[in-house]
Design a protein around this motif. Structure first.
Motif, mmCIF file in Angstrom:
data_model
loop_
_atom_site.group_PDB
_atom_site.id
_atom_site.type_symbol
_atom_site.label_atom_id
_atom_site.label_comp_id
_atom_site.label_asym_id
_atom_site.label_seq_id
_atom_site.Cartn_x
_atom_site.Cartn_y
_atom_site.Cartn_z
ATOM 1 N N ASN A 1 39.101 46.785 35.296
ATOM 2 C CA ASN A 1 38.241 46.181 36.307
ATOM 3 C C ASN A 1 37.490 47.315 37.012
ATOM 4 O O ASN A 1 37.825 47.720 38.116
ATOM 5 C CB ASN A 1 39.077 45.374 37.304
ATOM 6 N N PHE A 2 36.464 47.817 36.335
ATOM 7 C CA PHE A 2 35.773 49.003 36.816
ATOM 8 C C PHE A 2 34.845 48.716 37.991
ATOM 9 O O PHE A 2 34.545 49.610 38.765
ATOM 10 C CB PHE A 2 35.011 49.659 35.668
ATOM 11 N N ALA A 3 34.393 47.490 38.135
ATOM 12 C CA ALA A 3 33.529 47.145 39.268
ATOM 13 C C ALA A 3 34.302 47.253 40.580
ATOM 14 O O ALA A 3 33.831 47.852 41.553
ATOM 15 C CB ALA A 3 32.960 45.738 39.096
ATOM 16 N N THR A 4 35.493 46.692 40.608
ATOM 17 C CA THR A 4 36.315 46.773 41.815
ATOM 18 C C THR A 4 36.800 48.198 42.036
ATOM 19 O O THR A 4 36.857 48.665 43.181
ATOM 20 C CB THR A 4 37.505 45.802 41.721
ATOM 21 N N LEU A 5 37.118 48.894 40.970
ATOM 22 C CA LEU A 5 37.513 50.304 41.078
ATOM 23 C C LEU A 5 36.413 51.115 41.752
ATOM 24 O O LEU A 5 36.676 51.887 42.679
ATOM 25 C CB LEU A 5 37.815 50.867 39.691
ATOM 26 N N THR A 6 35.179 50.918 41.324
ATOM 27 C CA THR A 6 34.051 51.633 41.917
ATOM 28 C C THR A 6 33.859 51.258 43.375
ATOM 29 O O THR A 6 33.583 52.117 44.220
ATOM 30 C CB THR A 6 32.763 51.339 41.125
ATOM 31 N N ALA A 7 34.036 49.997 43.699
ATOM 32 C CA ALA A 7 33.883 49.547 45.087
ATOM 33 C C ALA A 7 34.942 50.173 45.987
ATOM 34 O O ALA A 7 34.653 50.597 47.108
ATOM 35 C CB ALA A 7 33.943 48.024 45.156
ATOM 36 N N ILE A 8 36.175 50.248 45.509
ATOM 37 C CA ILE A 8 37.256 50.856 46.295
ATOM 38 C C ILE A 8 36.993 52.346 46.494
ATOM 39 O O ILE A 8 37.134 52.868 47.602
ATOM 40 C CB ILE A 8 38.621 50.607 45.632
ATOM 41 N N LEU A 9 36.575 53.030 45.434
ATOM 42 C CA LEU A 9 36.255 54.447 45.564
ATOM 43 C C LEU A 9 35.111 54.668 46.544
ATOM 44 O O LEU A 9 35.146 55.598 47.354
ATOM 45 C CB LEU A 9 35.890 55.037 44.196
ATOM 46 N N SER A 10 34.121 53.810 46.491
ATOM 47 C CA SER A 10 32.993 53.931 47.426
ATOM 48 C C SER A 10 33.450 53.735 48.862
ATOM 49 O O SER A 10 32.976 54.423 49.769
ATOM 50 C CB SER A 10 31.916 52.902 47.085
ATOM 51 N N GLY A 11 34.364 52.810 49.070
ATOM 52 C CA GLY A 11 34.886 52.586 50.415
ATOM 53 C C GLY A 11 35.697 53.760 50.924
ATOM 54 O O GLY A 11 35.598 54.154 52.083
ATOM 55 N N LEU A 12 36.503 54.353 50.038
ATOM 56 C CA LEU A 12 37.324 55.499 50.443
ATOM 57 C C LEU A 12 36.486 56.752 50.673
ATOM 58 O O LEU A 12 36.847 57.606 51.474
ATOM 59 C CB LEU A 12 38.407 55.772 49.394
ATOM 60 N N TYR A 13 35.375 56.868 49.958
ATOM 61 C CA TYR A 13 34.501 58.026 50.133
ATOM 62 C C TYR A 13 33.342 57.760 51.085
ATOM 63 O O TYR A 13 32.461 58.607 51.229
ATOM 64 C CB TYR A 13 33.959 58.497 48.789
ATOM 65 N N SER A 14 33.343 56.601 51.754
ATOM 66 C CA SER A 14 32.284 56.316 52.721
ATOM 67 C C SER A 14 32.421 57.260 53.921
ATOM 68 O O SER A 14 33.501 57.770 54.215
ATOM 69 C CB SER A 14 32.349 54.858 53.171
ATOM 70 N N SER A 15 31.341 57.476 54.614
ATOM 71 C CA SER A 15 31.325 58.436 55.728
ATOM 72 C C SER A 15 32.376 58.153 56.797
ATOM 73 O O SER A 15 33.072 59.085 57.219
ATOM 74 C CB SER A 15 29.941 58.480 56.368
ATOM 75 N N PRO A 16 32.524 56.909 57.259
ATOM 76 C CA PRO A 16 33.528 56.674 58.315
ATOM 77 C C PRO A 16 34.950 57.009 57.890
ATOM 78 O O PRO A 16 35.752 57.460 58.698
ATOM 79 C CB PRO A 16 33.398 55.178 58.615
ATOM 80 N N VAL A 17 35.270 56.812 56.622
ATOM 81 C CA VAL A 17 36.628 57.083 56.144
ATOM 82 C C VAL A 17 36.774 58.555 55.782
ATOM 83 O O VAL A 17 37.774 59.187 56.126
ATOM 84 C CB VAL A 17 36.971 56.193 54.925
#
Length: 94
Positions: free
Chosen positions: A37-53
């Motif tokens: 499930n690479f779409a959700t994997l990418t979304a989670i990575l994007s959230g963890l690497y977002s500026s606020p986090v």
């Protein structure tokens, strides 16, 4: 999903709770990879690497090295260099 991940991390006021949430999402991302499930994997990575986090230096210092290594491997898989070469090779192998 990206906004949800960053919201759940930033919402926590205690550093230890943030670390638990980050570890949880890293484990979910790892399971997403196993399920292809690479779409959700990418979304989670994007959230963890977002500026606020990503700016939460004290929190990231408390995350275990094992979790950081898993996150780096997942990030390497979804790296956009060379037109997502690692991701395309993974898809070809499936």
């Amino acid at each position: 999903m990206t906004n949800y991940v960053s919201y759940k991390v930033v919402k926590q006021t205690d550093v230890k709770k943030r670390v638990r949430v980050i570890n949880y999402f890293i484990s979910v991302a790892l399971h997403c990879q196993k399920l292809c499930n690479f779409a959700t994997l990418t979304a989670i990575l994007s959230g963890l690497y977002s500026s606020p986090v990503y700016r939460l230096k004290k929190t990231w210092n408390e995350v275990s090295n094992e979790s950081k290594e898993i996150l780096q491997k997942l990030d390497h898989l979804m790296d956009s260099k060379k037109n997502f070469l690692n991701y395309r090779m993974c898809l070809k192998a499936i």
